[in-house]
Structures are given as structure tokens and as C-alpha cells.
Scaffold this active site. Sequence first.
Site, PDB file in Angstrom:
ATOM      1  N   GLU A   1       1.322 -11.176  -3.387  1.00  0.00           N
ATOM      2  CA  GLU A   1       2.205 -12.144  -2.735  1.00  0.00           C
ATOM      3  C   GLU A   1       3.663 -11.703  -2.826  1.00  0.00           C
ATOM      4  O   GLU A   1       4.430 -11.875  -1.873  1.00  0.00           O
ATOM      5  CB  GLU A   1       2.031 -13.520  -3.368  1.00  0.00           C
TER       6      GLU A   1
ATOM      7  N   PRO B   1      -6.402   1.074 -10.336  1.00  0.00           N
ATOM      8  CA  PRO B   1      -7.062  -0.189 -10.707  1.00  0.00           C
ATOM      9  C   PRO B   1      -6.191  -1.393 -10.341  1.00  0.00           C
ATOM     10  O   PRO B   1      -4.967  -1.352 -10.444  1.00  0.00           O
ATOM     11  CB  PRO B   1      -7.234  -0.069 -12.229  1.00  0.00           C
TER      12      PRO B   1
ATOM     13  N   MET C   1       2.835  -0.595 -12.085  1.00  0.00           N
ATOM     14  CA  MET C   1       2.750  -1.648 -11.077  1.00  0.00           C
ATOM     15  C   MET C   1       3.827  -1.461 -10.010  1.00  0.00           C
ATOM     16  O   MET C   1       4.932  -1.021 -10.293  1.00  0.00           O
ATOM     17  CB  MET C   1       2.908  -3.023 -11.726  1.00  0.00           C
ATOM     18  N   GLY C   2       3.457  -1.820  -8.773  1.00  0.00           N
ATOM     19  CA  GLY C   2       4.428  -1.873  -7.691  1.00  0.00           C
ATOM     20  C   GLY C   2       4.703  -0.557  -6.995  1.00  0.00           C
ATOM     21  O   GLY C   2       5.593  -0.492  -6.152  1.00  0.00           O
ATOM     22  N   GLU C   3       3.941   0.508  -7.327  1.00  0.00           N
ATOM     23  CA  GLU C   3       4.214   1.823  -6.723  1.00  0.00           C
ATOM     24  C   GLU C   3       3.180   2.231  -5.688  1.00  0.00           C
ATOM     25  O   GLU C   3       3.386   3.214  -4.973  1.00  0.00           O
ATOM     26  CB  GLU C   3       4.288   2.885  -7.822  1.00  0.00           C
TER      27      GLU C   3
ATOM     28  N   ASN D   1      -5.510  -5.902   0.563  1.00  0.00           N
ATOM     29  CA  ASN D   1      -4.672  -5.635   1.731  1.00  0.00           C
ATOM     30  C   ASN D   1      -4.901  -4.226   2.285  1.00  0.00           C
ATOM     31  O   ASN D   1      -4.712  -3.233   1.573  1.00  0.00           O
ATOM     32  CB  ASN D   1      -3.205  -5.811   1.327  1.00  0.00           C
TER      33      ASN D   1
ATOM     34  N   LEU E   1      -3.278  -3.303   5.165  1.00  0.00           N
ATOM     35  CA  LEU E   1      -2.195  -3.056   6.116  1.00  0.00           C
ATOM     36  C   LEU E   1      -1.251  -1.948   5.672  1.00  0.00           C
ATOM     37  O   LEU E   1      -0.747  -1.191   6.515  1.00  0.00           O
ATOM     38  CB  LEU E   1      -1.403  -4.343   6.354  1.00  0.00           C
ATOM     39  N   GLU E   2      -0.981  -1.841   4.383  1.00  0.00           N
ATOM     40  CA  GLU E   2      -0.020  -0.834   3.936  1.00  0.00           C
ATOM     41  C   GLU E   2      -0.483   0.584   4.283  1.00  0.00           C
ATOM     42  O   GLU E   2       0.293   1.354   4.849  1.00  0.00           O
ATOM     43  CB  GLU E   2       0.252  -1.001   2.444  1.00  0.00           C
TER      44      GLU E   2
END
Length: 783
Positions: free
Chosen positions: A67, A280, A320-322, A346, A348-349
Site C-alpha cells: 500500500e 521473500p 525492504m523497498g528495493e 502486484n 504491474l511493476e
Amino acid sequence: MRRKLIFFLYRVFTAIAFPFIVLYVVFRGLRDLRYFRALGERFGLLPASYRRTAPGAIWLHAVSVGEVLSAAALVRRLAERHTVFLSCTTLTGREVARQKLGAVCTGIFYAPIDAVFTVRCVLRAIRPVLVVIFETEVWPNLFRETKRGGAALLVANGRISKRALPRYRRLRWFFRSVLDLPDRLLVQSEQDRAHYLEAGAPPDRPVLAGNLKYDFDPAAATPPAALAGFFGQRAGAPVLIAASTMGPVIEGDPDEDDIVIAACTALRQRHPDLVLLVVPRKPERFDVVAEKLRSAGIEFARRSAMNGGERANAVLLDTMGELGSVFRYAGIVFVGGSLVSQGGHNILEPAFFGKPVIVGPHMQNFAAIAERFAAARALVQIDEPAQLAPAVAELLDDPRRRAELGERARRAAEAERGATERCLAHIEELYESAVPLALPYGPMKPLLWAASKLWAAGGRTKRDRDFGQRACLATPVVSIGGLSMGGAGKTPFVSWLARCLRAQGLQPAILTRGYRRRRSEPVTVVASGVATPIQLTGDEAQILLRDAQAPLGIARERKLAAAIIENRFRPDLFLLDDGFQHARLARDLDIVLIDALDPVAGGAVFPLGRLREPLAALARAGAFVITRAGPRRTYTGIRNLLKQYAPGAPIFLARVVPRFWCDLTGGRLDPQALAAARTAAFCGLAQPEAFWQTLEALGCEPVERHTFSDHHRYSEAELRELARGGGVLLTTEKDLMNLPEDASRLLGDVKLYWLKIDLEVQGETELIEMLQAVVECRRALRS
């Protein structure tokens, strides 16, 4: 009544469950000490700095990483115009939010447990005008308290999956009351709209806005240097990314990491240079997957320990976030959560990077996207785990099909862009429509309600008595006042109005009470600009006098001062400062000031709220001025409220404009001159947030902020304490009036600057023409 009963039962349930929730939090904290960091936030205890933010913020809630990432572009756009707070539920969500959005958000915190007292603590701390909930989060107490506080409520990127829909249907009797609270439900697809209606949402609430995930910007996703170096050394080698892999969700589910590792081992027999990047979904799986890779004999590097020079041909992305930034290196992407009962993740990325995507049979959480991609032949969907290796092998062996599949995926993703813009339009509309109120006071409310009724009754009695004794002057009177206790910016407005009238050739005079003046005499009348001790005037009257725009009459009985001024100065009209409740003097026009930061002062008469009299008194107004207005604001909600009481009264907007900084010797600096200085600030105002907001707009970031009560008179000890930190002190003109007489000596080497402000009024010409018409009308009657 039905809704009240439902929420009462829910409050009882949360009260019973609360001890168990606390035990759960403690249990999670013992397993992962990070849960104990900022633990108070989950109980509504936010940092003190958040409370110094002016009212009018937007609170966004994104439960976890997915999100946060899907909302990132929207958050950045909102932060360009508004104060934005972002809450998350999970540890990883908060960490990613801090990394990606910490620079643009005023605050990032853990969402409170959905109990009334925790939610109210947060709402009172950050005072949002709008609360935006992303995707599937439905928190009844948060929804209800948001609306009770007068803020607008919007669900963005809303969805209800097919898997979750049966639960909503079973509890439709409950969700019907909860889903009636959001002002708008911006859903991802027509299917989601239908699901919300089945769950009990009113037919007019769900609005198709599209999926924010479609607005992912691949160019903005910059890969970390270590990963860029790693893949740069392997240019030309095939790369398989296994994204958001998961272990079994229910009994009978496979372990996706086992499947990926087995597929990689098999594929390397034909493609020995195949590079594997396994990601993961959950941090607690990092060590588990690392052990699986070792057991399979796959040499790998952990991203958290990489420097870019590793020799291994596999990477465990344990940060996280990469993930979104490394899809550019993929040849093929398998999106996890789809071979287990999770419902997919997701896709879409990778699609935006033009990469071919493989998914399993479980895509319930992204059903609309998966169906759209399948119809466009833009993905490969396998039915069982054993099909993963063959599907990857087929694409590795057919570069042309791989490129075509990736291109179709990119086009399918690009075709659905625009959700961010649509969402922004809805947010801005609701932001302008909100009229913030004060939250209920809990168990004290009955007592406060009774006291407010007594106050209102006393006020009516006094007004009726005073109205019967009112005096009518030969000179027209224009009252400038308000309904709220505390500052709405009356003094700066009276000063501005007097200056504008003088510019039109009129001679105004000002009548004021001289609130909290130290030496009381029945009447004090002073010619324009004549030096007079502050003890005789009070702080606000002293500001009006120093501005030298008009003679000033100070008296509790304003008609006595008016008689002297009429005889001595013969003004064209009187400006009655803070005169809306002063019924003893007849007036030709009532201008009522409404503070944009607190428009209805809690919505109730003192002490339940901060109104001097009920809102119905607004019917007496001849014109309204919304003060402390922000740039590019329309205040639709406030305008509509005022029109309910006085439909014919014109509404103007006024905003503060800093003119210069002034020191105690009269030296002046440009408003932005102190932006880089080390400063501390203090003020004693009814709305201190207005001063803090002005400082932020000027680029000033005080290392300390000190707030005192309205009209506070500073002692020598207080001024010395303020000066103890050295540097530069910043304050307001009103506070300057309340400093000790020997302030310069007490400050020593510390420099003090006060801010001179002015106003810009939207519709200035029309407003001045109204006052000119009042004067001309009186002249015509006299002749």
C-alpha cells in the site's frame, strides 16, 4: 438509533478485546524487539512535534509495504500543497515509508489500535481535515471518530477481493453502518464497486477511479549501487526474479521458495549462467530462504551484505523497498503469492519495465488486473508448481516471444494510468468541503453540555438586556467580530481596514474594549499615532495605536468613547473592534471573521466548545471574512455552512502576508532573512499554530518553540529563560507589547525580532465598496 447500537456493541467488543490486544503486542515485541520501538504510537501517543503542526493536515493510512508503494506518487503530490501524515500498521510498511516518503511527510507513525481513546488521541494531535484510507482497511472507530471530528473521510484504491467478499456478505448488517461513513469510496474496478455494494455501501459512495498501482513510475525507481554493480558485471546473462515469494498459507499449500530453487537448479543444466534473484515477501522468511539456498548448494549473496563485487550467481534480497527498482535487470519475473492461497501480488511493476510475467492460479487479490492482462495475452499463468520450470525454460529459449510478452505487459499497464490524478481531484474536493469540529470529551461531555446551555442562556439574557439599552450614533458603525473565544485575526484586520479606508479618502475611528489593560479608566481616547502607555491600552489596542491609521477610543462602554471621538475628530465611520456581541451599540454592518484553522471553534458554546454564542447568531452577519486562508484554497465547506445562516452575506478570504522582521531598536530585515539563522520562537496567542505556520512558510525552523497563554505578560525570569539558549529569538508584535519594559537589558547579547504582518484580502474592492456604501447611505439620510 440502529447505527448507535452497532457502534456501541463494537466499542464493548474492543473494550473486552483490548487486554488481549496488549498481550498480543507484547508477545510480538518479545519475538521481535522492533515492536517495542515507538510502541506508544499504537496507543495514540504521537511525538510532541506533531502537535505543533497547524490544523488542516491530511492523514493517510497505508497498512503495509504494498500500500505504501502504490500510494507513493499520490503522497508526494499531496505533500507539495499540504501537510501530510502517514501511518502504517506493519514494521516493514513503516520502514519502507520512512525510506521512500520520510522527506516529504511531516510525520510517519504506527496506526493506533482501533479503540476510541487511541483514535481520538491521534486526531487531536494532528487535527486532520481529511483522512485517506488505502485499499481494504475498514476500522469502525477510526471511521466514526474521523467523521465526528468534522474531517472528510475517503477510501482510496479500494478493493474487496472475491475471497473476502463472503465475510462482508455475512456481516452486511454491520458493514452497512460502517461503509456509510466515508464520503467517497474510490474503487479500483467495476468488480470492486459491485463488491462494496454487496457489502452494504450506499449506492452513491463507490466511484470508479482506477488502480494507483498503474501509476508506478519505473524511471523514478533507482536501484541501489550494490545491485547495479552486481548486475552490471553479469550483463547479457539471463535473470530470473522470484518476487514476493511465500511459504504455505493453508495446509496443502506448497512452499514457493522450494519451487523456485528447484526450478533454478533444473534450468541451470541448460542455462548455467542463469542469475537468480529471490525476494521473500516477509522479513521473517529471509533466514529460512537463506538456509534453503545453502541446502540446495546454490551459491548466493545476501543483499544486506553486498558491495557489488560478489561472484555468486544468486541474490537473496533481504531488504525492504528495493524490489521495484531491480525489475529492470530481469529477463523473466515470477510473481509469488500465486502458487499458494495468498491470492497473488502486484504484477504491474515488472510489467512497466516491459518484462514477461509468470503467475500461478491464485490471483484473487488482483483479479481485475490478472483478467485484463490475460485478455491482452500479457502474462503466463500456470496451473501448478511443476509447470514453473518449463514455463521459464520456454521463455528463455524463445527471446522473440519473451520480448513480445513483455511489450504486451507494458502496454496493458500503460493503458490504465491516471488513477493518481483522479484520486487527487477527489481528495482536493473533499479537503475543501470539510469543516473541522472538536471531538467529544468522553465522560465529561454531559457536564460540559449542561454548562454550555447555561452559558448560552446567560448570553441571550445579557444580549436582550443590552439590546434594549443600545445607543444609535450619528456616525455609521461597522462591527468587526467573531463567534469564537480567542483570536480570529481581528486586530490585524481592523488595522488593515482602517488603512484601506484612509486610502479611499475616508476618516475612520476605532472603538475597542482594551482587553486586559493594566490601568483602568472609564474612557481613554487617543489621537492617531500618539504615544500612550500600554498600561492604558492593552496589547491589541496598542498595536492599533502604533499603526497610526485612526483615532482610538478605549472603553468598556464603547458609546462613551464614541461620543468623545465624534465631538473631537468627526470621523466618517467607526470600526467597532470585537463588537459582534456588543449589543449596546447599534451598527450598520456586522463583519464576522471566521478562522480557517478552526472555523466553528468546536461547534458548541463554551465550555463544551469555544463559541461565545450558538452558530445561529451568524444570521446577524452582513459579511464574512475567512481569515488565515491558505493559498489556492476555496473553503467550499465553510462557505456552504455560512450560507446556511446568512445566505445573502458575501464571503471574503484574507491571508497573512509577512512584511518584515523588526528588532527592539527599530532595525528591519526582509521576511526570509532569518531562514538560515539558529532561532528559537515563542508566542502567547489564542492560535499559536498560525505563528508556527508562518515561520515554516518563511523557511524558519526554530530549534525550540515556547507557547504561552493568550495575552501572556512575560516576567523578567521568563524572558531570561527564553534567552538562555542564545542565538536569535522570534516572536509576534502582540507578544512584543507584553515584554518587560527593560527587555533589551534582560536579553543581553541575544537578538530578538518580532514579525510585522499585513493582510491580503480576496475581494478587497467589493468589501471597501460595501463600507463606502454604508457611509454614503448615512450621509444621504442626514441630508
